[in-house]
Design an enzyme around this catalytic site. Structure first.
Site, mmCIF file in Angstrom:
data_model
loop_
_atom_site.group_PDB
_atom_site.id
_atom_site.type_symbol
_atom_site.label_atom_id
_atom_site.label_comp_id
_atom_site.label_asym_id
_atom_site.label_seq_id
_atom_site.Cartn_x
_atom_site.Cartn_y
_atom_site.Cartn_z
ATOM 1 N N ASN A 100 0.866 -1.180 0.000
ATOM 2 C CA ASN A 100 0.000 0.000 0.000
ATOM 3 C C ASN A 100 0.903 1.231 0.000
ATOM 4 O O ASN A 100 1.502 1.563 1.013
ATOM 5 C CB ASN A 100 -0.894 -0.035 1.257
ATOM 6 C CG ASN A 100 -1.730 1.222 1.400
ATOM 7 O OD1 ASN A 100 -1.756 2.079 0.500
ATOM 8 N ND2 ASN A 100 -2.412 1.347 2.528
ATOM 9 N N GLU A 137 -6.820 4.531 7.965
ATOM 10 C CA GLU A 137 -6.625 5.966 7.686
ATOM 11 C C GLU A 137 -7.871 6.568 7.045
ATOM 12 O O GLU A 137 -8.189 7.738 7.273
ATOM 13 C CB GLU A 137 -5.375 6.160 6.807
ATOM 14 C CG GLU A 137 -4.098 5.937 7.623
ATOM 15 C CD GLU A 137 -2.928 5.366 6.845
ATOM 16 O OE1 GLU A 137 -2.943 5.413 5.603
ATOM 17 O OE2 GLU A 137 -1.984 4.857 7.494
ATOM 18 N N GLU A 142 -5.187 -5.003 10.537
ATOM 19 C CA GLU A 142 -4.171 -3.977 10.767
ATOM 20 C C GLU A 142 -4.469 -3.254 12.082
ATOM 21 O O GLU A 142 -5.298 -2.337 12.115
ATOM 22 C CB GLU A 142 -4.195 -2.946 9.634
ATOM 23 C CG GLU A 142 -3.880 -3.515 8.268
ATOM 24 C CD GLU A 142 -3.294 -2.458 7.340
ATOM 25 O OE1 GLU A 142 -2.243 -2.732 6.752
ATOM 26 O OE2 GLU A 142 -3.868 -1.354 7.223
ATOM 27 N N GLY A 154 2.740 2.272 10.876
ATOM 28 C CA GLY A 154 3.693 3.364 10.752
ATOM 29 C C GLY A 154 4.402 3.718 12.042
ATOM 30 O O GLY A 154 5.055 4.754 12.141
ATOM 31 N N LYS A 185 0.110 4.264 -0.236
ATOM 32 C CA LYS A 185 -0.525 5.438 0.390
ATOM 33 C C LYS A 185 -0.350 6.673 -0.510
ATOM 34 O O LYS A 185 -0.344 6.544 -1.728
ATOM 35 C CB LYS A 185 0.013 5.635 1.802
ATOM 36 C CG LYS A 185 -0.125 4.345 2.639
ATOM 37 C CD LYS A 185 0.052 4.525 4.108
ATOM 38 C CE LYS A 185 -0.151 3.181 4.816
ATOM 39 N NZ LYS A 185 -0.064 3.255 6.252
ATOM 40 N N HIS A 223 -9.482 1.027 4.932
ATOM 41 C CA HIS A 223 -8.221 1.205 5.650
ATOM 42 C C HIS A 223 -8.443 2.130 6.846
ATOM 43 O O HIS A 223 -9.246 3.059 6.781
ATOM 44 C CB HIS A 223 -7.168 1.804 4.706
ATOM 45 C CG HIS A 223 -5.791 1.763 5.288
ATOM 46 N ND1 HIS A 223 -5.357 2.707 6.196
ATOM 47 C CD2 HIS A 223 -4.765 0.893 5.130
ATOM 48 C CE1 HIS A 223 -4.110 2.402 6.552
ATOM 49 N NE2 HIS A 223 -3.727 1.308 5.912
ATOM 50 N N SER A 232 3.677 -2.158 10.395
ATOM 51 C CA SER A 232 5.125 -2.229 10.630
ATOM 52 C C SER A 232 5.733 -3.567 10.204
ATOM 53 O O SER A 232 6.653 -4.076 10.855
ATOM 54 C CB SER A 232 5.455 -1.911 12.089
ATOM 55 O OG SER A 232 5.068 -0.575 12.397
HETATM 56 P P1 13P Z 1 3.170 0.383 7.742
HETATM 57 O O1 13P Z 1 3.675 -0.875 7.105
HETATM 58 O O2 13P Z 1 3.882 1.622 7.281
HETATM 59 O O3 13P Z 1 3.076 0.262 9.231
HETATM 60 O O4 13P Z 1 1.660 0.565 7.212
HETATM 61 C C1 13P Z 1 0.778 -0.485 7.281
HETATM 62 C C2 13P Z 1 -0.431 -0.140 6.494
HETATM 63 O O5 13P Z 1 -1.189 0.735 6.845
HETATM 64 C C3 13P Z 1 -0.665 -0.893 5.246
HETATM 65 O O6 13P Z 1 -1.938 -0.668 4.756
#
Ligand code: 13P
Length: 250
Positions: A9, A97, A164, A170, A11, A95, A209
Site C-alpha cells: 500500500n 486511515e 491492521e 507506521g 498510500k 483502511h 510495521s
Molecule cells: P506500515 O507498514 O507503514 O506500518 O503501514 C501499514 C499499512 O497501513 C498498510 O496498509
C-alpha cells in the site's frame, strides 16, 4: 492451503516518475515469483503508469479505495469500472486511515465492498483496533463489529481480509506473532461461521510495521496468509525481501 498474498500500500506517495522507478525495480526483482501473489497499490494518479510497467510480469495492480456508486455526479470519486479500466484487479477498502481521517464507517465499507465485487474487483477489507480499544480489552468486539457491519450481504469468493492494528501502523511497533495470530484465529472463526467451508480460501493478511526481519515470524502462524505493507513497500529492496521472506513454512 492458501497461497501467500503480499500487497504494497503506497498510500499518498510516488509521483509518476517515482512510481515507474519503484515498479520497474520490483518487476525485475520479484516479478516472476510463482509461489506467492503480489499486488502493488499506488495512488490513483500512478495506477496506469504502474500497470504499463508491470505488464507481462506476475505482479498485480490494486487501488487504495473506490466509490460505492457506479457513476454519476460524485465530484472527486473514482468508480470500480474506472479502476478496471486502468488495469486494477484489487482494491483496498476500509483502511484505518480512511476510517480515521475521511469518515469511513462499517456501512460505507459495506457499500464499497458491494461496488467492488459487482464491478469485478477483488477487495482487501481492512479491520483493526486502536490502542485505547486494545488496552481496554475490546479488540475482539471491535473486530466482530467491523466484520458484522462490513460484510453484511457480501459473498466470500475473492475476498481478502487485512488485520491492521491501528497502533502498529507506521509506528515501528509490530504486533507480536502471537498477538496477530490470536486476532487472525478469531477472524478465521468468524469467517467459518458466516461462510462455512467456502471460507477456507479467504486469505487474512497482517498489516502494521511489517519489515523484512519480522515477516517470517508472522507468516509461520497458522492463520496469517500474507501481509499488507505500508512504509516498507516503498523501497525495492525491503519490499522484495518481505515478499521473498513470506514463503510459507508451516
Ligand atoms: P506500515 O507498514 O507503514 O506500518 O503501514 C501499514 C499499512 O497501513 C498498510 O496498509
Amino acid at each position: 492451503m492458501r497461497k501467500p498474498f503480499i500487497a504494497g500500500n503506497w498510500k499518498m506517495y510516488c509521483t509518476k516518475p517515482e512510481a515507474t522507478k519503484l515498479a520497474s525495480g520490483l518487476a525485475a526483482s520479484i516479478g516472476s515469483l510463482e509461489e506467492i501473489d503480489v499486488a502493488l497499490c499506488p495512488p490513483y494518479t500512478a495506477l496506469e503508469t504502474v500497470h504499463n510497467v508491470i505488464a507481462g510480469t506476475r505482479l498485480r495492480l490494486g487501488a487504495q479505495d473506490l466509490a460505492w456508486e457506479k457513476e454519476g455526479a460524485f465530484t472527486g470519486e473514482v468508480s470500480a469500472l474506472m479502476l478496471i479500466d486502468v488495469g486494477c484487479e484489487f482494491v483496498i477498502i476500509g483502511h484505518s486511515e480512511r476510517r480515521q481521517f475521511f469518515g469511513e464507517t462499517d456501512q460505507s465499507v459495506n457499500r464499497k465492498l458491494k461496488a467492488a465485487i459487482s464491478g469485478g474487483l477483488d477487495p482487501i477489507m481492512c479491520v483493526g483496533e486502536t490502542l485505547p480499544e486494545r488496552e481496554s480489552g475490546s479488540t475482539l468486539d471491535v473486530i466482530r463489529r467491523q466484520l458484522d457491519g462490513g460484510l453484511t450481504g457480501i459473498a466470500c469468493e475473492k475476498l481478502t481480509i487485512a488485520y491492521e492494528p491501528v497502533w502498529a501502523i507506521g509506528t515501528g511497533r509490530v504486533a507480536t506473532p502471537e498477538q496477530a495470530q490470536d486476532v487472525h484465529a478469531f477472524i478465521r472463526g468468524w469467517l467459518n461461521h458466516a461462510y462455512g467451508p467456502a471460507a477456507g480460501g479467504i486469505r487474512i493478511q497482517y498489516g502494521g510495521s511489517v519489515k523484512p526481519d519480522n515477516v517470517a515470524g508472522l507468516m509461520v502462524q497458522p492463520d496469517i496468509d500474507g501481509a499488507l505493507v505500508g512504509g516498507a513497500s516503498l523501497k525495492i529492496e525491503s519490499f522484495s525481501d518481505i515478499v521473498r521472506g513470506s514463503t510459507k513454512r508451516k
